[in-house]
Design a protein around this motif. Structure first.
Motif, PDB file in Angstrom:
ATOM      1  N   LEU A 194      -5.569  -9.965  28.368  1.00 13.38           N
ATOM      2  CA  LEU A 194      -6.488  -9.767  27.629  1.00 13.38           C
ATOM      3  C   LEU A 194      -7.223 -11.198  26.787  1.00 13.38           C
ATOM      4  O   LEU A 194      -6.211 -11.969  26.402  1.00 13.38           O
ATOM      5  N   ASP A 221      -7.268  -2.109  19.495  1.00 12.22           N
ATOM      6  CA  ASP A 221      -6.152  -2.855  20.110  1.00 12.22           C
ATOM      7  C   ASP A 221      -5.402  -1.821  20.905  1.00 12.22           C
ATOM      8  O   ASP A 221      -4.861  -2.391  22.087  1.00 12.22           O
ATOM      9  N   HIS A 254     -14.770  -7.070  25.109  1.00  8.90           N
ATOM     10  CA  HIS A 254     -14.206  -5.794  24.950  1.00  8.90           C
ATOM     11  C   HIS A 254     -15.422  -5.098  24.279  1.00  8.90           C
ATOM     12  O   HIS A 254     -15.928  -5.496  23.362  1.00  8.90           O
ATOM     13  N   HIS A 314      -4.845  -2.575  25.084  1.00  7.69           N
ATOM     14  CA  HIS A 314      -3.540  -2.467  25.472  1.00  7.69           C
ATOM     15  C   HIS A 314      -3.016  -1.487  26.534  1.00  7.69           C
ATOM     16  O   HIS A 314      -2.564  -1.733  27.644  1.00  7.69           O
ATOM     17  N   THR A 348      -8.373 -13.013  24.223  1.00  7.06           N
ATOM     18  CA  THR A 348      -7.731 -12.910  22.911  1.00  7.06           C
ATOM     19  C   THR A 348      -8.363 -13.914  21.893  1.00  7.06           C
ATOM     20  O   THR A 348      -8.045 -15.091  21.966  1.00  7.06           O
ATOM     21  N   SER A 360      -6.982  -8.319  19.019  1.00  7.30           N
ATOM     22  CA  SER A 360      -7.514  -9.014  20.068  1.00  7.30           C
ATOM     23  C   SER A 360      -8.871  -9.764  19.507  1.00  7.30           C
ATOM     24  O   SER A 360      -9.244 -10.694  20.352  1.00  7.30           O
TER      25      SER A 360
END
Length: 278
Positions: A269, A250, A244, A254, A271, A29
């Motif tokens: 997400l 990660d 985040h 998820h 990223t 991410s």
């Protein structure tokens, strides 16, 4: 369907909140802090936030410019360190041919003084006041900024010491950036719903899980569940979870994404390195 030249192109250079996390388990991410590049249909380069992601962005922009002057526009949401800590390493600031305009909720003098502060002795060896690039400062609160046919609107968010969100509108297309924010204050919540109404993309602060948030009231951040509620209430087309948490690797992200998609299927997400056309 819009052609590439008519699109707003979004590229994430930093998606992490609070502190950079350059560890293997987060690299899917991304580990850099907040930085979004927006390429407007008119060709202007607009940047949201100057977290550590602005360092590689600056390097890429200088390579692309190939010695030609760059005219860049940097919109700051607020001045917490994770949103400005990459600016001392932003290469375009070190070339006198370049122009960088900073937009924020503060007066021009306050913005300049705040950015000078993190580069003052003994924190950094280069003084912000003597950077070669032309620097301009704009208080963007409660006003619109126009880049050709694209309009940028700021709006207030509920966050300690204040914060701005930004919407980008070009024709019938709209992108809304809303980080950092804490839900639960009706005035701010209604304002966000109004700005995000029918947006093509909503980028939303989803730092905490609902369970984590129970112990983090007042920290100025929201949850993936609140993000899905806003997306549904505003009728947005696509939701991107952003900012985040440093503790979310990660696998955790998820898992959060799976939960969020049960509430709002068009959830993704944010990223690092990802480019999205609108």
């Amino acid at each position: 369907m819009s052609s590439a030249s008519e699109q707003m192109l979004l590229r994430f250079w930093g998606v992490r909140g609070s502190i950079p996390t350059p560890c293997v388990q987060n690299m899917g991410s991304g580990g850099n802090t907040s930085c979004l590049e927006v390429r407007l249909p008119g060709g202007q380069v607009v940047i949201v936030d100057g977290g550590t992601g602005v360092r590689p962005l600056g390097a890429a922009l200088m390579k692309e410019a190939a010695g030609q002057p760059a005219d860049l526009h940097l919109f700051l949401t607020h001045f917490h360190w994770d949103h400005i800590q990459g600016l001392p390493f932003f290469q375009p600031l070190y070339s006198r041919e370049n122009s960088v305009t900073f937009y924020s909720m503060k007066s021009p003098s306050e913005t300049s003084e705040t950015l000078e502060g993190q580069m003052s002795v003994p924190y950094f060896p280069v003084d912000f006041r003597f950077l070669p690039a032309q620097r301009h400062f704009v208080n963007v609160s409660q006003q619109l900024v126009h880049f050709g046919e694209t309009t940028v609107r700021s709006f207030p968010l509920n966050h300690p010491q204040g914060c701005l969100g930004y919407s980008f509108r070009h024709g019938d297309r709209k992108v809304v950036f809303a980080s950092d924010l804490e839900h639960g204050v009706p005035e701010f919540d209604r304002g966000l719903i109004d700005v995000a109404k029918n947006a093509d993309i909503l980028i939303y602060d989803a730092q905490f899980t609902p369970e984590e948030y129970e112990h983090r009231h007042g920290w100025g951040h929201s949850t993936w569940l609140e993000a899905t509620k806003v997306a549904k209430n505003a009728g947005v087309k696509k939701l991107l979870l952003f900012h985040h948490d440093p503790a979310h690797d990660d696998d955790t992200l998820h898992s959060i994404l799976d939960n969020a998609r049960r509430e709002f299927p068009e959830t993704y997400l944010a990223t690092e390195g990802e480019t999205i056309g609108v």
